[in-house]
Write a protein that holds these residues in place. Structure first.
Motif, PDB file in Angstrom:
ATOM      1  N   MET A  83     110.796 -12.596 -32.003  1.00 38.44           N
ATOM      2  CA  MET A  83     110.116 -11.515 -31.314  1.00 38.44           C
ATOM      3  C   MET A  83     109.552 -10.558 -32.355  1.00 38.44           C
ATOM      4  N   ASP A  84     108.355 -10.076 -32.108  1.00 39.39           N
ATOM      5  CA  ASP A  84     107.696  -9.155 -33.035  1.00 39.39           C
ATOM      6  C   ASP A  84     108.483  -7.848 -33.174  1.00 39.39           C
ATOM      7  N   ASP A  85     108.522  -7.290 -34.367  1.00 41.43           N
ATOM      8  CA  ASP A  85     109.219  -6.026 -34.605  1.00 41.43           C
ATOM      9  C   ASP A  85     108.651  -4.901 -33.748  1.00 41.43           C
ATOM     10  N   ILE A  86     107.333  -4.873 -33.580  1.00 39.57           N
ATOM     11  CA  ILE A  86     106.708  -3.818 -32.775  1.00 39.57           C
ATOM     12  C   ILE A  86     107.183  -3.887 -31.314  1.00 39.57           C
ATOM     13  N   VAL A  87     107.445  -5.093 -30.835  1.00 39.47           N
ATOM     14  CA  VAL A  87     107.959  -5.272 -29.476  1.00 39.47           C
ATOM     15  C   VAL A  87     109.391  -4.749 -29.395  1.00 39.47           C
ATOM     16  N   LYS A  88     110.207  -5.068 -30.379  1.00 41.65           N
ATOM     17  CA  LYS A  88     111.594  -4.584 -30.404  1.00 41.65           C
ATOM     18  C   LYS A  88     111.630  -3.059 -30.438  1.00 41.65           C
ATOM     19  N   GLN A  89     110.737  -2.455 -31.218  1.00 45.08           N
ATOM     20  CA  GLN A  89     110.677  -0.998 -31.305  1.00 45.08           C
ATOM     21  C   GLN A  89     110.279  -0.385 -29.961  1.00 45.08           C
ATOM     22  N   ALA A  90     109.320  -0.990 -29.295  1.00 41.01           N
ATOM     23  CA  ALA A  90     108.886  -0.481 -27.984  1.00 41.01           C
ATOM     24  C   ALA A  90     110.003  -0.595 -26.956  1.00 41.01           C
ATOM     25  N   MET A  91     110.765  -1.693 -27.024  1.00 43.98           N
ATOM     26  CA  MET A  91     111.883  -1.865 -26.089  1.00 43.98           C
ATOM     27  C   MET A  91     112.939  -0.776 -26.298  1.00 43.98           C
ATOM     28  N   ALA A  92     113.201  -0.429 -27.554  1.00 43.42           N
ATOM     29  CA  ALA A  92     114.176   0.615 -27.860  1.00 43.42           C
ATOM     30  C   ALA A  92     113.676   1.983 -27.417  1.00 43.42           C
ATOM     31  N   LYS A 116      94.271 -14.338 -30.492  1.00 42.47           N
ATOM     32  CA  LYS A 116      95.300 -13.387 -30.939  1.00 42.47           C
ATOM     33  C   LYS A 116      96.216 -12.982 -29.781  1.00 42.47           C
ATOM     34  N   LEU A 117      95.675 -12.849 -28.581  1.00 46.92           N
ATOM     35  CA  LEU A 117      96.499 -12.547 -27.416  1.00 46.92           C
ATOM     36  C   LEU A 117      97.429 -13.722 -27.107  1.00 46.92           C
ATOM     37  N   ILE A 118      96.894 -14.921 -27.146  1.00 47.83           N
ATOM     38  CA  ILE A 118      97.717 -16.113 -26.895  1.00 47.83           C
ATOM     39  C   ILE A 118      98.832 -16.210 -27.928  1.00 47.83           C
ATOM     40  N   ASP A 119      98.512 -15.993 -29.197  1.00 44.29           N
ATOM     41  CA  ASP A 119      99.531 -16.025 -30.254  1.00 44.29           C
ATOM     42  C   ASP A 119     100.615 -14.970 -30.011  1.00 44.29           C
ATOM     43  N   PHE A 120     100.209 -13.770 -29.590  1.00 45.27           N
ATOM     44  CA  PHE A 120     101.167 -12.695 -29.302  1.00 45.27           C
ATOM     45  C   PHE A 120     102.097 -13.103 -28.158  1.00 45.27           C
ATOM     46  N   ILE A 121     101.530 -13.655 -27.100  1.00 39.46           N
ATOM     47  CA  ILE A 121     102.343 -14.109 -25.963  1.00 39.46           C
ATOM     48  C   ILE A 121     103.345 -15.160 -26.441  1.00 39.46           C
ATOM     49  N   GLN A 122     102.868 -16.128 -27.197  1.00 41.58           N
ATOM     50  CA  GLN A 122     103.715 -17.242 -27.605  1.00 41.58           C
ATOM     51  C   GLN A 122     104.814 -16.825 -28.584  1.00 41.58           C
ATOM     52  N   ASP A 133     119.047 -16.201 -16.296  1.00 39.43           N
ATOM     53  CA  ASP A 133     118.874 -16.931 -15.037  1.00 39.43           C
ATOM     54  C   ASP A 133     117.909 -18.115 -15.160  1.00 39.43           C
ATOM     55  N   GLY A 134     117.388 -18.353 -16.368  1.00 38.50           N
ATOM     56  CA  GLY A 134     116.443 -19.453 -16.562  1.00 38.50           C
ATOM     57  C   GLY A 134     115.008 -19.093 -16.225  1.00 38.50           C
ATOM     58  N   CYS A 135     114.728 -17.801 -16.152  1.00 36.70           N
ATOM     59  CA  CYS A 135     113.363 -17.338 -15.892  1.00 36.70           C
ATOM     60  C   CYS A 135     112.696 -17.042 -17.234  1.00 36.70           C
ATOM     61  N   TRP A 136     111.550 -17.661 -17.449  1.00 35.65           N
ATOM     62  CA  TRP A 136     110.814 -17.488 -18.696  1.00 35.65           C
ATOM     63  C   TRP A 136     109.889 -16.287 -18.577  1.00 35.65           C
ATOM     64  N   TYR A 137     109.739 -15.573 -19.688  1.00 36.15           N
ATOM     65  CA  TYR A 137     108.943 -14.356 -19.679  1.00 36.15           C
ATOM     66  C   TYR A 137     108.286 -14.135 -21.030  1.00 36.15           C
ATOM     67  N   PHE A 138     107.314 -13.258 -21.020  1.00 40.78           N
ATOM     68  CA  PHE A 138     106.649 -12.767 -22.223  1.00 40.78           C
ATOM     69  C   PHE A 138     107.049 -11.312 -22.354  1.00 40.78           C
ATOM     70  N   GLN A 139     107.651 -10.955 -23.479  1.00 40.14           N
ATOM     71  CA  GLN A 139     108.053  -9.572 -23.714  1.00 40.14           C
ATOM     72  C   GLN A 139     106.850  -8.818 -24.253  1.00 40.14           C
ATOM     73  N   ASN A 140     106.193  -8.053 -23.395  1.00 41.33           N
ATOM     74  CA  ASN A 140     104.986  -7.305 -23.737  1.00 41.33           C
ATOM     75  C   ASN A 140     105.376  -5.864 -24.028  1.00 41.33           C
ATOM     76  N   GLY A 141     105.731  -5.608 -25.269  1.00 44.98           N
ATOM     77  CA  GLY A 141     106.236  -4.285 -25.606  1.00 44.98           C
ATOM     78  C   GLY A 141     107.528  -4.071 -24.844  1.00 44.98           C
ATOM     79  N   PRO A 142     107.639  -2.957 -24.124  1.00 40.19           N
ATOM     80  CA  PRO A 142     108.882  -2.697 -23.400  1.00 40.19           C
ATOM     81  C   PRO A 142     108.968  -3.414 -22.040  1.00 40.19           C
ATOM     82  N   GLN A 143     107.927  -4.120 -21.647  1.00 41.34           N
ATOM     83  CA  GLN A 143     107.892  -4.740 -20.314  1.00 41.34           C
ATOM     84  C   GLN A 143     108.015  -6.254 -20.381  1.00 41.34           C
TER      85      GLN A 143
END
Length: 180
Positions: A1-10, A59-65, A73-83
């Motif tokens: 997971m990207d560091d910027i995403v981890k920071q946004a989650m925090a 670049k968006l596809i790479d970010f998602i991936q 629960d076995g639900c797949w997701y894309f962590q988009n910043g804090p969401q």
């Protein structure tokens, strides 16, 4: 997971999850499903417009991936910043690319090893790997068939209806949300 995403989650820990807006098809392509696409039907319905718009921005596809993961629960997701943006799956959480030498990588380019193979009633070939369960890309079926013919893979029969429960993933997190 990207560091910027981890920071946004925090920084913003209580952002509501998003359902129904992102889909992954059987060829490993991502689809954005706006209000109109969602109103047209489920991602897998085949209804006109229900699949949404295929993402093409690299670049968006790479970010998602890079930020694609699974919950308990076995639900797949894309962590988009804090969401968390939960993904509607046409088939499985992974789409496997098989090279002519038999090497296997995910639709996102992650290399993996095959632990088992399965063939369903429609002729779809699935591979179990340490990353999870995935469908072999249609363009790579010749390479996959060579692996079977050479005895490297021995597909077991599997029913499409049992894939989710047997391999621990959920195709439609938004459908689960509607039933709870």
């Amino acid at each position: 997971m990207d560091d910027i995403v981890k920071q946004a989650m925090a920084k913003w820990p209580n952002v509501p999850d998003c359902f129904g807006w992102l889909g992954l098809d059987g060829r490993g392509d991502w689809y954005l499903r706006d209000d109109a696409a969602q109103a047209a039907g489920a991602f897998t319905s085949g209804a006109q417009g229900a699949k949404g718009s295929r993402l093409q921005h690299e670049k968006l596809i790479d970010f998602i991936q890079r930020n694609y993961a699974v919950d308990a629960d076995g639900c797949w997701y894309f962590q988009n910043g804090p969401q968390r943006v939960y993904v509607e799956l046409q088939h499985t959480p992974w789409v496997w690319r098989v090279s002519s030498s038999g090497e296997v990588a995910s639709h996102s380019g992650l290399p993996t090893q095959v632990s088992a193979s399965y063939l369903d009633e429609a002729g779809h070939l699935y591979l179990a790997t340490p990353l999870g369960m995935g469908l072999v890309h249609t363009a790579d079926m010749e390479n996959a068939a060579a692996m079977v013919e050479a005895g490297h893979w021995a597909p077991e029969d599997v029913s499409q209806a049992t894939l989710e429960s047997r391999f621990g993933f959920l195709r439609s997190p938004s459908a689960r949300l509607k039933t709870t």
